[in-house]
Design a protein around this motif. Structure first.
Motif, PDB file in Angstrom:
ATOM      1  N   THR A 129     -31.983  15.790 -45.246  1.00 36.59           N
ATOM      2  CA  THR A 129     -31.890  16.575 -46.472  1.00 36.59           C
ATOM      3  C   THR A 129     -33.291  16.661 -47.061  1.00 36.59           C
ATOM      4  O   THR A 129     -34.192  15.911 -46.674  1.00 36.59           O
ATOM      5  CB  THR A 129     -30.905  15.943 -47.478  1.00 36.59           C
ATOM      6  OG1 THR A 129     -30.642  16.884 -48.522  1.00 36.59           O
ATOM      7  CG2 THR A 129     -31.455  14.666 -48.104  1.00 36.59           C
ATOM      8  N   VAL A 130     -33.473  17.566 -48.002  1.00 36.74           N
ATOM      9  CA  VAL A 130     -34.732  17.656 -48.737  1.00 36.74           C
ATOM     10  C   VAL A 130     -34.449  17.256 -50.179  1.00 36.74           C
ATOM     11  O   VAL A 130     -33.560  17.805 -50.831  1.00 36.74           O
ATOM     12  CB  VAL A 130     -35.344  19.077 -48.668  1.00 36.74           C
ATOM     13  CG1 VAL A 130     -36.563  19.184 -49.573  1.00 36.74           C
ATOM     14  CG2 VAL A 130     -35.709  19.426 -47.228  1.00 36.74           C
ATOM     15  N   ASN A 143     -35.929  16.891 -53.955  1.00 36.94           N
ATOM     16  CA  ASN A 143     -36.935  17.528 -54.805  1.00 36.94           C
ATOM     17  C   ASN A 143     -37.646  16.500 -55.679  1.00 36.94           C
ATOM     18  O   ASN A 143     -37.558  16.522 -56.909  1.00 36.94           O
ATOM     19  CB  ASN A 143     -36.286  18.627 -55.646  1.00 36.94           C
ATOM     20  CG  ASN A 143     -35.746  19.746 -54.791  1.00 36.94           C
ATOM     21  OD1 ASN A 143     -36.429  20.257 -53.902  1.00 36.94           O
ATOM     22  ND2 ASN A 143     -34.499  20.121 -55.007  1.00 36.94           N
ATOM     23  N   LYS A 144     -38.352  15.624 -55.012  1.00 33.38           N
ATOM     24  CA  LYS A 144     -39.180  14.592 -55.649  1.00 33.38           C
ATOM     25  C   LYS A 144     -40.335  14.286 -54.703  1.00 33.38           C
ATOM     26  O   LYS A 144     -40.217  14.455 -53.483  1.00 33.38           O
ATOM     27  CB  LYS A 144     -38.386  13.302 -55.894  1.00 33.38           C
ATOM     28  CG  LYS A 144     -37.429  13.367 -57.058  1.00 33.38           C
ATOM     29  CD  LYS A 144     -38.181  13.346 -58.370  1.00 33.38           C
ATOM     30  CE  LYS A 144     -37.228  13.222 -59.537  1.00 33.38           C
ATOM     31  NZ  LYS A 144     -37.898  13.001 -60.780  1.00 33.38           N
ATOM     32  N   THR A 180     -39.213   9.492 -44.099  1.00 29.06           N
ATOM     33  CA  THR A 180     -39.564  10.424 -45.166  1.00 29.06           C
ATOM     34  C   THR A 180     -40.807  11.208 -44.734  1.00 29.06           C
ATOM     35  O   THR A 180     -41.695  10.676 -44.071  1.00 29.06           O
ATOM     36  CB  THR A 180     -39.848   9.694 -46.497  1.00 29.06           C
ATOM     37  OG1 THR A 180     -40.882   8.723 -46.295  1.00 29.06           O
ATOM     38  CG2 THR A 180     -38.597   9.006 -47.031  1.00 29.06           C
ATOM     39  N   GLY A 233     -43.880  19.396 -49.281  1.00 26.99           N
ATOM     40  CA  GLY A 233     -44.376  20.105 -50.455  1.00 26.99           C
ATOM     41  C   GLY A 233     -44.816  19.057 -51.465  1.00 26.99           C
ATOM     42  O   GLY A 233     -44.581  17.857 -51.289  1.00 26.99           O
ATOM     43  N   ASP A 261     -43.705  18.317 -54.375  1.00 25.64           N
ATOM     44  CA  ASP A 261     -42.586  17.590 -54.969  1.00 25.64           C
ATOM     45  C   ASP A 261     -41.321  17.708 -54.119  1.00 25.64           C
ATOM     46  O   ASP A 261     -40.210  17.751 -54.648  1.00 25.64           O
ATOM     47  CB  ASP A 261     -42.310  18.115 -56.389  1.00 25.64           C
ATOM     48  CG  ASP A 261     -43.430  17.748 -57.352  1.00 25.64           C
ATOM     49  OD1 ASP A 261     -44.085  16.717 -57.139  1.00 25.64           O
ATOM     50  OD2 ASP A 261     -43.652  18.502 -58.314  1.00 25.64           O
ATOM     51  N   LYS A 262     -41.498  17.771 -52.830  1.00 28.22           N
ATOM     52  CA  LYS A 262     -40.352  17.877 -51.919  1.00 28.22           C
ATOM     53  C   LYS A 262     -40.545  16.897 -50.759  1.00 28.22           C
ATOM     54  O   LYS A 262     -41.621  16.843 -50.168  1.00 28.22           O
ATOM     55  CB  LYS A 262     -40.204  19.290 -51.366  1.00 28.22           C
ATOM     56  CG  LYS A 262     -39.772  20.318 -52.404  1.00 28.22           C
ATOM     57  CD  LYS A 262     -39.523  21.653 -51.722  1.00 28.22           C
ATOM     58  CE  LYS A 262     -39.163  22.740 -52.704  1.00 28.22           C
ATOM     59  NZ  LYS A 262     -37.948  22.525 -53.432  1.00 28.22           N
ATOM     60  N   THR A 263     -39.480  16.176 -50.445  1.00 29.18           N
ATOM     61  CA  THR A 263     -39.529  15.184 -49.374  1.00 29.18           C
ATOM     62  C   THR A 263     -38.338  15.356 -48.452  1.00 29.18           C
ATOM     63  O   THR A 263     -37.194  15.356 -48.912  1.00 29.18           O
ATOM     64  CB  THR A 263     -39.514  13.750 -49.965  1.00 29.18           C
ATOM     65  OG1 THR A 263     -40.607  13.617 -50.879  1.00 29.18           O
ATOM     66  CG2 THR A 263     -39.607  12.707 -48.869  1.00 29.18           C
ATOM     67  N   LYS A 264     -38.616  15.506 -47.150  1.00 31.81           N
ATOM     68  CA  LYS A 264     -37.543  15.540 -46.163  1.00 31.81           C
ATOM     69  C   LYS A 264     -37.178  14.092 -45.825  1.00 31.81           C
ATOM     70  O   LYS A 264     -38.041  13.282 -45.487  1.00 31.81           O
ATOM     71  CB  LYS A 264     -37.973  16.269 -44.895  1.00 31.81           C
ATOM     72  CG  LYS A 264     -36.844  16.363 -43.864  1.00 31.81           C
ATOM     73  CD  LYS A 264     -37.296  16.902 -42.515  1.00 31.81           C
ATOM     74  CE  LYS A 264     -37.857  18.285 -42.628  1.00 31.81           C
ATOM     75  NZ  LYS A 264     -38.258  18.823 -41.305  1.00 31.81           N
ATOM     76  N   LYS A 284     -29.874  12.337 -52.643  1.00 36.49           N
ATOM     77  CA  LYS A 284     -30.576  13.468 -53.274  1.00 36.49           C
ATOM     78  C   LYS A 284     -30.261  13.523 -54.761  1.00 36.49           C
ATOM     79  O   LYS A 284     -31.170  13.632 -55.595  1.00 36.49           O
ATOM     80  CB  LYS A 284     -30.156  14.757 -52.572  1.00 36.49           C
ATOM     81  CG  LYS A 284     -30.772  16.028 -53.133  1.00 36.49           C
ATOM     82  CD  LYS A 284     -30.309  17.239 -52.322  1.00 36.49           C
ATOM     83  CE  LYS A 284     -30.766  18.545 -52.904  1.00 36.49           C
ATOM     84  NZ  LYS A 284     -32.208  18.745 -52.929  1.00 36.49           N
ATOM     85  N   GLU A 312     -33.148  12.624 -57.525  1.00 33.41           N
ATOM     86  CA  GLU A 312     -33.583  13.769 -58.343  1.00 33.41           C
ATOM     87  C   GLU A 312     -33.307  13.546 -59.823  1.00 33.41           C
ATOM     88  O   GLU A 312     -33.988  14.108 -60.676  1.00 33.41           O
ATOM     89  CB  GLU A 312     -32.933  15.050 -57.840  1.00 33.41           C
ATOM     90  CG  GLU A 312     -33.543  15.534 -56.524  1.00 33.41           C
ATOM     91  CD  GLU A 312     -32.918  16.803 -55.972  1.00 33.41           C
ATOM     92  OE1 GLU A 312     -31.960  17.331 -56.573  1.00 33.41           O
ATOM     93  OE2 GLU A 312     -33.412  17.272 -54.919  1.00 33.41           O
TER      94      GLU A 312
END
Length: 183
Positions: free
Chosen positions: A37-38, A40-41, A129, A133, A135-138, A176, A180
């Protein structure tokens, strides 16, 4: 007449046993499940949260299945050698332990899973991890293991990817949401 029936039955049994033996030899013994998942942090926030194994009790799906589960631990959480144990009367949760075996800071945590009941087995698990981006972490959550022969025949009837995968999907969705929100 009875002699022909007995011979036919013996031939049939030899064929069935031979077919089962062939299946045992050709059905894979290993399995792997991975979901992602991604979040948003930033990666630092995400890794700091997943590195603490006790946090898995909040986002993983299994502890929530048994409100009477007994949880114990040993060592310093978030470090190699930390062990988290669980014991549940619910057969869908069982009993066992998870140990942090390796940490690659900011990238990966490896675990050894030792299941005690409803049956004994060992598997490897991991969480990775990767920044995708600012502020984005897979986040990837994976699980690998082996089923010794002849138990590997169960893999013909149990789709490990589907069974464990649905729990991983639920867990990553929880992760997530929690991270988040500032978890």
């Amino acid at each position: 007449m009875i002699k022909k029936i007995l011979i036919a039955l013996a031939v049939f049994l030899v064929v069935v046993v031979g077919a089962i033996a062939a299946l045992i030899m050709f059905v894979p013994t290993n399995y792997a499940v991975e979901r992602e998942t991604v979040v948003n942090k930033p990666i630092g926030d995400v890794f700091a949260y997943v590195k603490i194994l006790k946090n898995q009790n909040e986002w993983g799906p299994w502890v929530k299945r048994d409100p009477k589960i007994k949880l114990t631990s040993e060592g310093t959480d978030g470090t190699v050698g930390y062990i988290s144990r669980w014991d549940s009367e619910d057969v869908n949760v069982g009993a066992g332990e998870q140990e942090i075996t390796k940490i690659e800071e900011g990238k990966r945590i490896d675990y050894k899973l030792r299941f005690k009941k409803p049956f004994e087995s060992e598997s490897d698990s991991y969480v990775t991890t990767e920044a995708v981006g600012a502020d984005k972490t897979k986040v990837k959550w994976g699980f690998t293991g082996e089923m010794p022969r002849p138990m590997n025949l169960m893999l013909l009837f149990v789709d490990m990817d589907a069974e464990v995968g649905k729990d991983f999907d639920a867990g990553l969705s929880n992760l997530k949401s929690i991270v988040e929100k500032g978890g």
